[in-house]
Motif scaffolding. Structure first.
Motif, PDB file in Angstrom:
ATOM      1  N   ALA A 229      31.128  36.988  22.101  1.00 21.45           N
ATOM      2  CA  ALA A 229      30.879  38.071  21.447  1.00 21.45           C
ATOM      3  C   ALA A 229      30.545  39.461  22.199  1.00 21.45           C
ATOM      4  CB  ALA A 229      30.079  37.899  20.157  1.00 21.45           C
ATOM      5  N   ALA A 230      29.774  39.175  23.053  1.00 17.60           N
ATOM      6  CA  ALA A 230      29.118  40.283  23.775  1.00 17.60           C
ATOM      7  C   ALA A 230      30.353  40.707  24.949  1.00 17.60           C
ATOM      8  CB  ALA A 230      27.660  39.876  24.793  1.00 17.60           C
ATOM      9  N   ALA A 231      31.163  39.952  25.441  1.00 16.59           N
ATOM     10  CA  ALA A 231      32.124  40.202  26.651  1.00 16.59           C
ATOM     11  C   ALA A 231      33.237  40.763  25.580  1.00 16.59           C
ATOM     12  CB  ALA A 231      32.652  39.084  27.094  1.00 16.59           C
ATOM     13  N   ILE A 232      33.324  40.388  24.407  1.00 14.53           N
ATOM     14  CA  ILE A 232      34.621  40.984  23.536  1.00 14.53           C
ATOM     15  C   ILE A 232      34.543  42.398  23.433  1.00 14.53           C
ATOM     16  CG2 ILE A 232      35.669  41.136  21.315  1.00 14.53           C
ATOM     17  CD1 ILE A 232      35.212  38.358  21.116  1.00 14.53           C
ATOM     18  N   LYS A 233      33.379  43.149  23.249  1.00 15.27           N
ATOM     19  CA  LYS A 233      33.045  44.503  23.282  1.00 15.27           C
ATOM     20  C   LYS A 233      33.855  45.372  24.324  1.00 15.27           C
ATOM     21  CE  LYS A 233      29.127  43.860  20.121  1.00 15.27           C
ATOM     22  NZ  LYS A 233      27.955  44.050  20.024  1.00 15.27           N
ATOM     23  N   SER A 234      33.551  44.705  25.601  1.00 13.82           N
ATOM     24  CA  SER A 234      33.982  45.395  26.605  1.00 13.82           C
ATOM     25  C   SER A 234      35.429  45.014  27.097  1.00 13.82           C
ATOM     26  CB  SER A 234      32.993  45.364  28.009  1.00 13.82           C
ATOM     27  OG  SER A 234      32.835  43.825  28.199  1.00 13.82           O
ATOM     28  N   ALA A 235      35.894  43.868  27.060  1.00 13.41           N
ATOM     29  CA  ALA A 235      37.042  43.310  27.312  1.00 13.41           C
ATOM     30  C   ALA A 235      38.177  43.202  26.426  1.00 13.41           C
ATOM     31  CB  ALA A 235      36.887  42.024  28.286  1.00 13.41           C
ATOM     32  N   ALA A 236      37.783  43.395  25.157  1.00 14.74           N
ATOM     33  CA  ALA A 236      38.675  42.808  24.014  1.00 14.74           C
ATOM     34  C   ALA A 236      40.257  43.833  24.306  1.00 14.74           C
ATOM     35  CB  ALA A 236      38.025  43.321  22.608  1.00 14.74           C
ATOM     36  N   LEU A 237      40.143  45.082  24.310  1.00 13.91           N
ATOM     37  CA  LEU A 237      41.277  45.690  24.492  1.00 13.91           C
ATOM     38  C   LEU A 237      42.182  45.364  25.646  1.00 13.91           C
ATOM     39  CD1 LEU A 237      43.251  48.199  23.550  1.00 13.91           C
ATOM     40  CD2 LEU A 237      41.853  49.549  25.013  1.00 13.91           C
ATOM     41  N   LEU A 238      42.036  45.097  26.656  1.00 17.69           N
ATOM     42  CA  LEU A 238      42.533  44.595  28.125  1.00 17.69           C
ATOM     43  C   LEU A 238      43.179  43.226  27.720  1.00 17.69           C
ATOM     44  CD1 LEU A 238      43.131  44.725  30.860  1.00 17.69           C
ATOM     45  CD2 LEU A 238      41.095  43.783  31.547  1.00 17.69           C
ATOM     46  N   VAL A 239      42.137  42.142  27.100  1.00 20.62           N
ATOM     47  CA  VAL A 239      42.801  41.054  26.669  1.00 20.62           C
ATOM     48  C   VAL A 239      43.943  41.204  25.729  1.00 20.62           C
ATOM     49  CG1 VAL A 239      42.272  38.848  25.925  1.00 20.62           C
ATOM     50  CG2 VAL A 239      40.742  39.845  27.483  1.00 20.62           C
ATOM     51  N   VAL A 240      43.888  41.930  24.827  1.00 18.89           N
ATOM     52  CA  VAL A 240      44.951  42.206  23.510  1.00 18.89           C
ATOM     53  C   VAL A 240      46.129  42.348  24.248  1.00 18.89           C
ATOM     54  CG1 VAL A 240      45.703  43.661  21.748  1.00 18.89           C
ATOM     55  CG2 VAL A 240      43.216  42.399  21.637  1.00 18.89           C
ATOM     56  N   VAL A 241      45.987  43.576  25.168  1.00 24.18           N
ATOM     57  CA  VAL A 241      47.190  43.868  26.080  1.00 24.18           C
ATOM     58  C   VAL A 241      48.046  42.807  26.683  1.00 24.18           C
ATOM     59  CG1 VAL A 241      48.168  45.619  27.986  1.00 24.18           C
ATOM     60  CG2 VAL A 241      46.342  46.473  25.966  1.00 24.18           C
ATOM     61  N   ALA A 242      47.069  42.176  27.498  1.00 26.33           N
ATOM     62  CA  ALA A 242      47.497  40.976  28.374  1.00 26.33           C
ATOM     63  C   ALA A 242      48.191  40.129  27.412  1.00 26.33           C
ATOM     64  CB  ALA A 242      46.469  40.412  28.992  1.00 26.33           C
ATOM     65  N   VAL A 243      47.657  39.489  26.332  1.00 26.40           N
ATOM     66  CA  VAL A 243      48.234  38.690  25.302  1.00 26.40           C
ATOM     67  C   VAL A 243      49.616  39.171  24.935  1.00 26.40           C
ATOM     68  CG1 VAL A 243      48.039  37.597  23.228  1.00 26.40           C
ATOM     69  CG2 VAL A 243      46.102  37.529  24.814  1.00 26.40           C
ATOM     70  N   THR A 288      37.191  26.441  26.908  1.00 22.31           N
ATOM     71  CA  THR A 288      35.793  26.234  26.535  1.00 22.31           C
ATOM     72  C   THR A 288      35.177  25.125  27.383  1.00 22.31           C
ATOM     73  OG1 THR A 288      36.091  27.369  24.480  1.00 22.31           O
ATOM     74  CG2 THR A 288      34.025  26.102  24.691  1.00 22.31           C
ATOM     75  N   ALA A 289      35.635  23.934  27.263  1.00 21.07           N
ATOM     76  CA  ALA A 289      35.214  22.862  28.074  1.00 21.07           C
ATOM     77  C   ALA A 289      35.153  22.945  29.507  1.00 21.07           C
ATOM     78  CB  ALA A 289      35.892  21.607  27.618  1.00 21.07           C
ATOM     79  N   HIS A 290      36.066  23.654  30.196  1.00 21.57           N
ATOM     80  CA  HIS A 290      36.336  23.403  31.491  1.00 21.57           C
ATOM     81  C   HIS A 290      36.241  24.826  32.181  1.00 21.57           C
ATOM     82  CE1 HIS A 290      38.222  19.457  31.665  1.00 21.57           C
ATOM     83  NE2 HIS A 290      38.811  19.552  30.624  1.00 21.57           N
ATOM     84  N   PHE A 291      36.083  25.974  31.615  1.00 22.75           N
ATOM     85  CA  PHE A 291      35.842  27.179  32.185  1.00 22.75           C
ATOM     86  C   PHE A 291      34.633  27.783  31.801  1.00 22.75           C
ATOM     87  CE2 PHE A 291      40.677  27.385  32.639  1.00 22.75           C
ATOM     88  CZ  PHE A 291      40.442  26.539  33.901  1.00 22.75           C
ATOM     89  N   SER A 292      34.807  28.411  30.563  1.00 16.73           N
ATOM     90  CA  SER A 292      33.672  29.404  29.898  1.00 16.73           C
ATOM     91  C   SER A 292      34.227  29.862  28.390  1.00 16.73           C
ATOM     92  CB  SER A 292      33.061  30.308  30.799  1.00 16.73           C
ATOM     93  OG  SER A 292      34.107  31.463  30.913  1.00 16.73           O
ATOM     94  N   PRO A 293      33.237  29.949  27.588  1.00 15.13           N
ATOM     95  CA  PRO A 293      33.684  30.816  26.293  1.00 15.13           C
ATOM     96  C   PRO A 293      34.507  32.150  26.497  1.00 15.13           C
ATOM     97  CG  PRO A 293      31.401  30.043  26.331  1.00 15.13           C
ATOM     98  CD  PRO A 293      31.832  29.653  27.546  1.00 15.13           C
ATOM     99  N   LEU A 294      34.391  32.801  27.408  1.00 17.73           N
ATOM    100  CA  LEU A 294      35.041  34.123  27.952  1.00 17.73           C
ATOM    101  C   LEU A 294      36.083  33.699  28.147  1.00 17.73           C
ATOM    102  CD1 LEU A 294      35.083  37.081  28.473  1.00 17.73           C
ATOM    103  CD2 LEU A 294      34.275  36.685  30.684  1.00 17.73           C
ATOM    104  N   ALA A 295      36.388  32.708  28.930  1.00 20.86           N
ATOM    105  CA  ALA A 295      37.973  32.303  29.536  1.00 20.86           C
ATOM    106  C   ALA A 295      38.886  31.726  28.229  1.00 20.86           C
ATOM    107  CB  ALA A 295      37.786  31.174  30.487  1.00 20.86           C
ATOM    108  N   ALA A 296      37.963  31.510  27.223  1.00 22.63           N
ATOM    109  CA  ALA A 296      38.591  31.032  25.985  1.00 22.63           C
ATOM    110  C   ALA A 296      39.045  32.068  25.313  1.00 22.63           C
ATOM    111  CB  ALA A 296      37.845  30.309  25.138  1.00 22.63           C
ATOM    112  N   LEU A 297      38.768  33.727  25.244  1.00 30.57           N
ATOM    113  CA  LEU A 297      38.980  34.717  24.520  1.00 30.57           C
ATOM    114  C   LEU A 297      40.498  34.769  24.669  1.00 30.57           C
ATOM    115  CD1 LEU A 297      38.149  36.880  23.035  1.00 30.57           C
ATOM    116  CD2 LEU A 297      37.492  38.278  25.022  1.00 30.57           C
ATOM    117  N   PRO A 298      41.252  34.863  25.622  1.00 34.34           N
ATOM    118  CA  PRO A 298      42.743  35.064  25.422  1.00 34.34           C
ATOM    119  C   PRO A 298      43.396  34.006  24.517  1.00 34.34           C
ATOM    120  CG  PRO A 298      42.057  35.344  27.597  1.00 34.34           C
ATOM    121  CD  PRO A 298      40.812  34.723  27.055  1.00 34.34           C
TER     122      PRO A 298
END
Length: 322
Positions: A229-243, A288-298
């Motif tokens: 949740a904390a990372a989404i606020k700073s990276a959400a737009l970039l990830v949305v564009v990538a997806v 989530t299992a092999h990297f991190s919750p942030l890596a699961a954001l995309p």
């Protein structure tokens, strides 16, 4: 997910309610997943410690997918092996490659880059069957490709992730293969066996399965979003564009692969969705299992966007002549 079950029953001669069920499913599902993501973002503390439930929830989704399968779904592989093989090659070449290229183009941080590549290496999303039907594509081909791509995931997803995401993060391909076997292949096979030995009982519960699958995917998304949740606020737009870029190019190149393979307009529409739409729930679980919750954001964002873009593309294609 099993929201494609109305399409399967429609293909076997349903009374015409299949289209209404399919449209309802393809509309409600992204709304449900979007709501789940909002809950995870607004109340992250409510999902503390839920990360361990993700593989089990994914197992429920894949069991529901397996229980909707019938021998007819495998007949298409025998009848048109060339078309199915083309769909598999296109899916497992185009989307992983696009994931890697998009990550480089947008200079994504390592965790997000690995997560996007993992989305690209996942098998086809089951809702691709629904949008293929709505787009007046070749549903039988769509079901065959998504079925075989799911069964091949243990052999393909982890090695591709290691090859393309290894430069960003350490990838334990052996452990990932084991997880895919446990959370994808075994539940799917178990569901298929149950369908074969208890078909009468299964027919009674089929209407419930789409909603059970949708609920499980919604919880997965909520847990993944809450964990980052904390990372989404700073990276959400970039990830949305990538997806969106990854998915859009996948749909276009999948359609192009169908045209180059001379599958016709209906087959090309199927290829667009089989290539462009991924099993983002599996990608979220593995990230989530092999990297991190942030890596699961995309993967969490892809769970929503792939269904929205698929529905929009299907609505546009359905109005174009075949």
């Amino acid at each position: 997910m099993t929201i494609d079950e109305p399409i399967r029953t429609k293909r076997r001669g349903d009374d015409g309610s299949g289209e209404r069920s399919a449209r309802r499913a393809v509309t409600v599902f992204p709304i449900l997943v979007l709501a789940a993501g909002a809950v995870g973002l607004l109340f992250p503390g409510g999902f503390t410690g839920w990360g361990e439930t993700i593989p089990y929830l994914l197992g429920v989704v894949m069991f529901c997918m397996g229980i909707t399968m019938t021998p007819q779904d495998f007949h298409g592989v025998v009848r048109r092996p060339w078309a199915v093989a083309l769909g598999l090659v296109a899916h497992y070449v185009i989307m992983p490659g696009l994931g890697w290229a998009t990550a480089h183009l947008l200079q994504l941080p390592p965790q997000l880059a690995a997560g996007l590549i993992l989305v690209g290496c996942a098998p086809s999303g089951a809702s691709s069957n629904v949008v293929t039907y709505l787009a007046r594509g070749d549903v039988a081909l769509s079901v065959s490709v998504s079925t075989v791509s799911t069964l091949m995931a243990p052999l393909v997803t982890a090695p591709l992730t290691l090859l393309l995401a290894g430069e960003y993060l350490t990838v334990d391909a052996g452990s990932m293969v084991t997880d895919i076997l446990k959370t994808v292949l075994l539940p799917v096979l178990a569901g298929l066996v149950v369908r074969l030995v208890a078909s009468r009982w299964v027919e009674r519960v089929l209407p419930v399965l789409p909603w059970l699958s949708a609920l499980a995917v919604g919880v997965i998304v909520a847990v993944v979003v809450a964990g980052s949740a904390a990372a989404i606020k700073s990276a959400a737009l970039l990830v949305v564009v990538a997806v969106m870029l990854h998915n859009g190019l996948g749909l276009a190149l999948g359609y192009g692969a169908g045209r180059l393979g001379r599958l016709g307009e209906a087959g090309s529409r199927s290829m667009a969705f089989e290539v462009g739409m991924q099993n983002a729930g599996l990608a979220a679980s593995l990230a989530t299992a092999h990297f991190s919750p942030l890596a699961a954001l995309p993967a969490a964002i892809a769970s929503v966007w792939h269904n929205i873009s698929g529905a929009l593309a299907a609505a546009w294609l359905s109005r174009r002549p075949r």
